[in-house]
Scaffold this motif. Structure first.
Motif, PDB file in Angstrom:
ATOM      1  N   MET A  36       0.847  -1.189   0.000  1.00  0.00           N
ATOM      2  CA  MET A  36       0.000   0.000   0.000  1.00  0.00           C
ATOM      3  C   MET A  36       0.887   1.245   0.000  1.00  0.00           C
ATOM      4  O   MET A  36       1.855   1.338   0.747  1.00  0.00           O
ATOM      5  N   LYS A  76       0.313   7.382   2.699  1.00  0.00           N
ATOM      6  CA  LYS A  76      -0.672   8.444   2.602  1.00  0.00           C
ATOM      7  C   LYS A  76       0.024   9.784   2.403  1.00  0.00           C
ATOM      8  O   LYS A  76       1.167   9.987   2.812  1.00  0.00           O
ATOM      9  N   ARG A  81     -17.237  -5.354   9.579  1.00  0.00           N
ATOM     10  CA  ARG A  81     -17.461  -5.859   8.232  1.00  0.00           C
ATOM     11  C   ARG A  81     -17.386  -7.387   8.264  1.00  0.00           C
ATOM     12  O   ARG A  81     -16.347  -7.967   8.605  1.00  0.00           O
ATOM     13  N   SER A 141     -18.595 -13.342  -0.332  1.00  0.00           N
ATOM     14  CA  SER A 141     -18.825 -12.278  -1.303  1.00  0.00           C
ATOM     15  C   SER A 141     -19.788 -12.728  -2.394  1.00  0.00           C
ATOM     16  O   SER A 141     -20.442 -11.899  -3.035  1.00  0.00           O
ATOM     17  N   THR A 177     -20.283  -1.825  -0.634  1.00  0.00           N
ATOM     18  CA  THR A 177     -19.110  -2.310  -1.355  1.00  0.00           C
ATOM     19  C   THR A 177     -17.897  -1.522  -0.886  1.00  0.00           C
ATOM     20  O   THR A 177     -17.904  -0.286  -0.889  1.00  0.00           O
ATOM     21  N   TYR A 178     -16.868  -2.241  -0.446  1.00  0.00           N
ATOM     22  CA  TYR A 178     -15.643  -1.618   0.042  1.00  0.00           C
ATOM     23  C   TYR A 178     -14.474  -2.129  -0.791  1.00  0.00           C
ATOM     24  O   TYR A 178     -14.189  -3.321  -0.805  1.00  0.00           O
ATOM     25  N   ARG A 179     -13.832  -1.214  -1.520  1.00  0.00           N
ATOM     26  CA  ARG A 179     -12.723  -1.564  -2.389  1.00  0.00           C
ATOM     27  C   ARG A 179     -13.081  -2.708  -3.328  1.00  0.00           C
ATOM     28  O   ARG A 179     -12.319  -3.650  -3.536  1.00  0.00           O
ATOM     29  N   GLY A 180     -14.285  -2.611  -3.880  1.00  0.00           N
ATOM     30  CA  GLY A 180     -14.721  -3.573  -4.864  1.00  0.00           C
ATOM     31  C   GLY A 180     -15.303  -4.861  -4.305  1.00  0.00           C
ATOM     32  O   GLY A 180     -15.741  -5.730  -5.069  1.00  0.00           O
TER      33      GLY A 180
END
Length: 304
Positions: free
Chosen positions: A1, A4, A228, A293, A119-122
Motif C-alpha cells: 500500500m 498516505k 465488516r 462475497s 461495497t468496500y474496495r470492490g
C-alpha cells in the motif's frame, strides 16, 4: 500500500531541513540542523508535534522548531479520542459534557442505519454498526457534527498544540529513542503541500506561531465504527463516544439495537460491542461465517 499523502508531506518537510546547509532563525545562523518526526514514548497515539527541528552548535541544541504540519485539505485535528483526551478537553465533568453534545444530536444518531450492505474496495460486504468514534475537525461537512464550545485559547493549547496530553506524547522521543522534554508540544502551524513548499525558506515563511494564532471554529464529529462481516474486521479497539448494545427481543427472533448515550468512551467496538453482537446472532441461529462475497446479495438483513 502506498504511503498516505500526509505522511509523504511530513517526510518531505523533514528532508528539506536535513538537506539544508544553513538556516537563519530569529536572526541567528545555524549550520548544524537535524530534523525528524518525534514518536510517542512507548507508542499509543501520536504527539502534536509532527516535525521537530533541532538547531545546534558543536553538537549541542541551542534552539528547536516544533511544527504541527497539516495538508491544505486536512480535515482532522484529533482522531479516535479516548477518555484521557476528553478529560483534557472538558475537565472533571468530561462525561456529562460529552453527553450533552451527543444528546444534542440524538435524533440523527437514532435515525442512522445500523445494518447495511455496502461495497468496500470492490468487495461487497455486510456492515454492522458498533457505534461512533469521537474525532475533532476544522470542517463541519459531516452528518454527525457539533461545534466545540471552548475558549479560543483552550482550542489552540489543547487541540492544536498538545497541552495536557499524556506524558508519553508530551515528552516524545527522537529516532534514537532519546526522550526530549516537551517535544510533543507544537509551537508552530504549517499548512501547505509538497508542491508549494519546496525550500526551507518557503517553510519558514509559512510558519504560524501558535502564540498569535486565531483558530477557526472547531467541531466534534462522530464517525462510524463498523464490523465488516466478510472482511472479519472492525476499526480496531477504538473507544466509542456512543455505542450500540446489540440485544435480541424476548422471543429471540429479532435483533434489538439499543443506542447508548450515557457511557461515553468506556467501550470499544472490537473488544466490547462485537462479542455482544455475535452472542445475539447466535441466539438467532445466524452463522456469519457462512456469508461470502458470492452469497452476500442473498443475505437477509430484515431482522430489526
Amino acid at each position: 500500500m502506498s504511503e498516505k499523502e500526509h505522511v509523504l508531506f511530513e517526510k518531505h518537510i523533514v528532508n528539506l531541513f536535513n538537506d539544508c546547509e544553513e538556516l537563519y532563525w530569529k536572526g541567528v545562523r545555524y549550520d548544524e540542523i537535524k530534523a525528524f518526526k518525534p514518536r510517542t514514548n512507548g507508542g499509543n497515539g501520536e504527539c502534536k508535534t509532527d516535525i521537530y527541528v533541532s538547531l545546534m552548535a558543536s553538537g549541542h541544541e541551542l534552539e528547536s522548531i516544533k511544527i504541527s504540519a497539516k495538508l491544505n485539505n486536512a480535515d482532522f485535528l484529533g482522531n479516535k479520542l479516548s477518555i484521557d483526551d476528553a478529560k483534557n478537553l472538558f475537565g472533571s465533568s468530561w462525561s456529562s459534557t460529552l453527553q450533552r453534545y451527543t444528546n444534542s444530536l440524538s435524533p440523527m444518531f437514532l435515525e442512522s442505519e445500523v445494518l447495511t450492505k455496502k461495497t468496500y474496495r470492490g468487495v461487497k460486504d455486510v456492515y454492522f454498526l458498533l457505534g461512533w468514534k469521537l474525532e475533532i475537525s476544522n470542517k463541519n461537512n459531516r452528518s454527525l457534527v457539533v461545534q466545540l464550545n471552548l475558549p479560543k485559547r483552550d482550542i489552540v493549547n489543547k487541540v492544536y498544540r498538545g497541552f495536557g496530553q499524556p506524558t508519553n506524547r508530551l515528552n516524545a522521543v527522537d529516532p534514537e529513542k532519546n526522550i526530549i522534554i516537551n517535544s510533543g508540544i507544537a509551537d508552530y502551524l504549517l499548512e501547505g503541500s509538497r508542491t508549494d513548499l519546496t525550500t526551507v525558506e518557503t517553510v519558514i515563511n509559512k510558519l504560524e506561531s501558535f502564540l498569535e494564532y486565531d483558530p477557526p471554529p472547531v467541531y466534534l464529529i462522530f464517525t462510524a465504527n463498523n464490523y465488516r462481516v466478510i472482511a472479519k474486521k472492525a476499526d480496531g479497539p477504538r473507544t466509542l463516544a456512543v455505542s450500540i448494545d446489540w440485544q435480541t427481543n424476548d422471543e429471540d427472533t429479532k435483533l434489538v439495537p439499543i443506542i447508548v448515550f450515557n457511557n461515553p468512551l468506556a467501550k470499544t467496538g472490537q473488544n466490547d460491542v462485537l462479542p455482544v453482537l455475535k452472542s445475539s446472532l447466535e441466539k438467532l441461529n445466524i452463522d456469519l461465517e457462512a456469508i461470502t462475497s458470492e452469497t452476500v446479495d442473498s443475505f437477509s438483513i430484515d431482522w430489526l
